[in-house]
Scaffold this active site. Sequence first.
Site, mmCIF file in Angstrom:
data_model
loop_
_atom_site.group_PDB
_atom_site.id
_atom_site.type_symbol
_atom_site.label_atom_id
_atom_site.label_comp_id
_atom_site.label_asym_id
_atom_site.label_seq_id
_atom_site.Cartn_x
_atom_site.Cartn_y
_atom_site.Cartn_z
ATOM 1 N N LYS A 1 -1.368 -12.415 -63.694
ATOM 2 C CA LYS A 1 -1.807 -13.980 -63.486
ATOM 3 C C LYS A 1 -0.690 -14.474 -62.595
ATOM 4 C CE LYS A 1 -4.908 -14.403 -67.005
ATOM 5 N NZ LYS A 1 -5.724 -15.060 -67.887
ATOM 6 N N LYS B 1 -9.960 -5.164 -65.419
ATOM 7 C CA LYS B 1 -10.713 -5.364 -66.684
ATOM 8 C C LYS B 1 -11.702 -6.504 -66.191
ATOM 9 C CE LYS B 1 -8.795 -8.987 -69.422
ATOM 10 N NZ LYS B 1 -8.887 -9.796 -70.605
ATOM 11 N N LYS C 1 -13.816 -13.243 -68.120
ATOM 12 C CA LYS C 1 -14.624 -14.321 -67.804
ATOM 13 C C LYS C 1 -14.193 -15.503 -66.784
ATOM 14 C CE LYS C 1 -13.509 -16.006 -72.313
ATOM 15 N NZ LYS C 1 -11.833 -16.280 -72.106
HETATM 16 P P1 ATP Z 1 -9.705 -14.834 -69.060
HETATM 17 O O1 ATP Z 1 -10.660 -14.508 -67.888
HETATM 18 O O2 ATP Z 1 -9.492 -16.386 -69.125
HETATM 19 O O3 ATP Z 1 -8.220 -14.191 -68.800
HETATM 20 P P2 ATP Z 1 -10.833 -13.142 -70.780
HETATM 21 O O4 ATP Z 1 -12.338 -12.825 -70.314
HETATM 22 O O5 ATP Z 1 -9.967 -11.976 -70.309
HETATM 23 O O6 ATP Z 1 -10.274 -14.302 -70.305
HETATM 24 P P3 ATP Z 1 -9.844 -13.777 -73.435
HETATM 25 O O7 ATP Z 1 -10.208 -14.999 -73.798
HETATM 26 O O8 ATP Z 1 -8.381 -13.787 -72.918
HETATM 27 O O9 ATP Z 1 -10.839 -13.182 -72.321
HETATM 28 O O10 ATP Z 1 -9.840 -12.647 -74.501
HETATM 29 C C1 ATP Z 1 -10.707 -12.825 -75.757
HETATM 30 C C2 ATP Z 1 -10.842 -11.619 -76.513
HETATM 31 O O11 ATP Z 1 -11.637 -10.731 -75.747
HETATM 32 C C3 ATP Z 1 -9.590 -10.894 -76.640
HETATM 33 O O12 ATP Z 1 -9.451 -10.123 -77.957
HETATM 34 C C4 ATP Z 1 -9.631 -9.765 -75.717
HETATM 35 O O13 ATP Z 1 -8.711 -8.676 -76.012
HETATM 36 C C5 ATP Z 1 -11.072 -9.464 -75.470
HETATM 37 N N1 ATP Z 1 -11.269 -8.839 -74.267
HETATM 38 C C6 ATP Z 1 -11.260 -9.893 -72.936
HETATM 39 N N2 ATP Z 1 -11.668 -8.907 -71.891
HETATM 40 C C7 ATP Z 1 -12.216 -7.795 -72.483
HETATM 41 C C8 ATP Z 1 -12.591 -6.443 -71.795
HETATM 42 N N3 ATP Z 1 -12.744 -6.506 -70.468
HETATM 43 N N4 ATP Z 1 -13.087 -5.626 -72.490
HETATM 44 C C9 ATP Z 1 -12.682 -5.609 -73.916
HETATM 45 N N5 ATP Z 1 -12.139 -6.667 -74.599
HETATM 46 C C10 ATP Z 1 -11.819 -7.871 -73.888
#
Ligand code: ATP
Length: 334
Positions: free
Chosen positions: A114, A196, A199
Amino acid sequence: MDDKKTIFSGIQPSGCVTIGNYLGALRSWKQLQDEYNCYFCVVDLHAITVRQTPAELRKRCIDLYAQYIACGLDPEKNVMFFQSHVPAHSELSWLLTCNSYMGEMSRMTQFKEKSKKAGANVGLGLLCYPVLMAADILLYNTDLVPVGADQKQHLELARDLAIRFNNSYSETFTVPEPYIPKNGARIMSLAEPTSKMSKSAENQNAFVSILDEPDVVMKKFARAVTDSDNKIIHDVQNKPGVTNLIEIYSACTGASIQDIENQFLGKGYGDFKKAVGEAVVETIRPIQDNFKHIVQDKAYIEKCFTEGAMKASYTANKTLAKVQRKMGLASRKL
Ligand code: ATP
Ligand code: LTN
């Protein structure tokens, strides 16, 4: 309370829940709510580690809470609340920050990734983010933390901080264990299948949100990056795009990788992408139906998150007071 073990988990309101969040984390929470004492938090203080537009963030917070309910989490059974409504999270975070080292923070993969994106002015919040996450977990004597595989390193840090504190100031915190569901796939970006699915990605075609309309879902899968050899084979190294689609299909239908390869033997990417899109549409359809009803009932949502914060505060404040006392702060008389 009772003999049940305690679970804590959270999602940032940094966008709409993706199928990555759902298949990797949220879906498993629903299965845990009967067996455990669960705390499910909307971690709004984590979302502001990057700049947010206030009006949008406010809406996303409420929407995420409604998405928790729409995904089957019951506010009566679980403690469901906003992180910022329980000030003990911020307070414990500072106390733990004073027991953390620069080196262990700057080593975190997520921080490195990040901060690369943030350029010259990397916010301090991004560096301290895992300490706040440790505070979230440790306030509730959490036994298990169900998260996606990407959070393993942060969980390790929460364990290290708990053990360090217990050794320095006497037994205080339960040392939490990660709970990474076996079938909880790590879903990759549709545009860049070696990163990965996230969102908060700028490219809307990189992720599928659980609230995307069926035609949008189908379009996003039709555009998903694959390769040119037109074979539906699971091979992470050489075919990350197709492998990701197979994983998504498997997570939605329950079919094994082997079965999927057999089922689509001799078929082209067009057919396969359509099948994956349809499987996702069917998986998220009931969530969307629930969401439409719940999100309209503002009074119900407000009642749920207020009660959630009250219940969470009770345990959190007890832990916080203990930590303050052990660190030598004068006890509060108000
Ligand atoms: P951001 O884009 O703001 O970093 P994010 O989509 O990566 O957010 P988080 O809010 O950080 O999501 O994560 C929420 C949950 O979803 C966590 O338990 C994380 O491990 C899981 N998670 C996030 N992205 C993935 C993915 N691509 N595959 C599986 N699990 C995920
Ligand atoms: N960092 C987590 C979100 C998060 C979390 C938590 C998860 C914040 N606090 C406590 C589990 C327990 C993420 O998924 N990015």
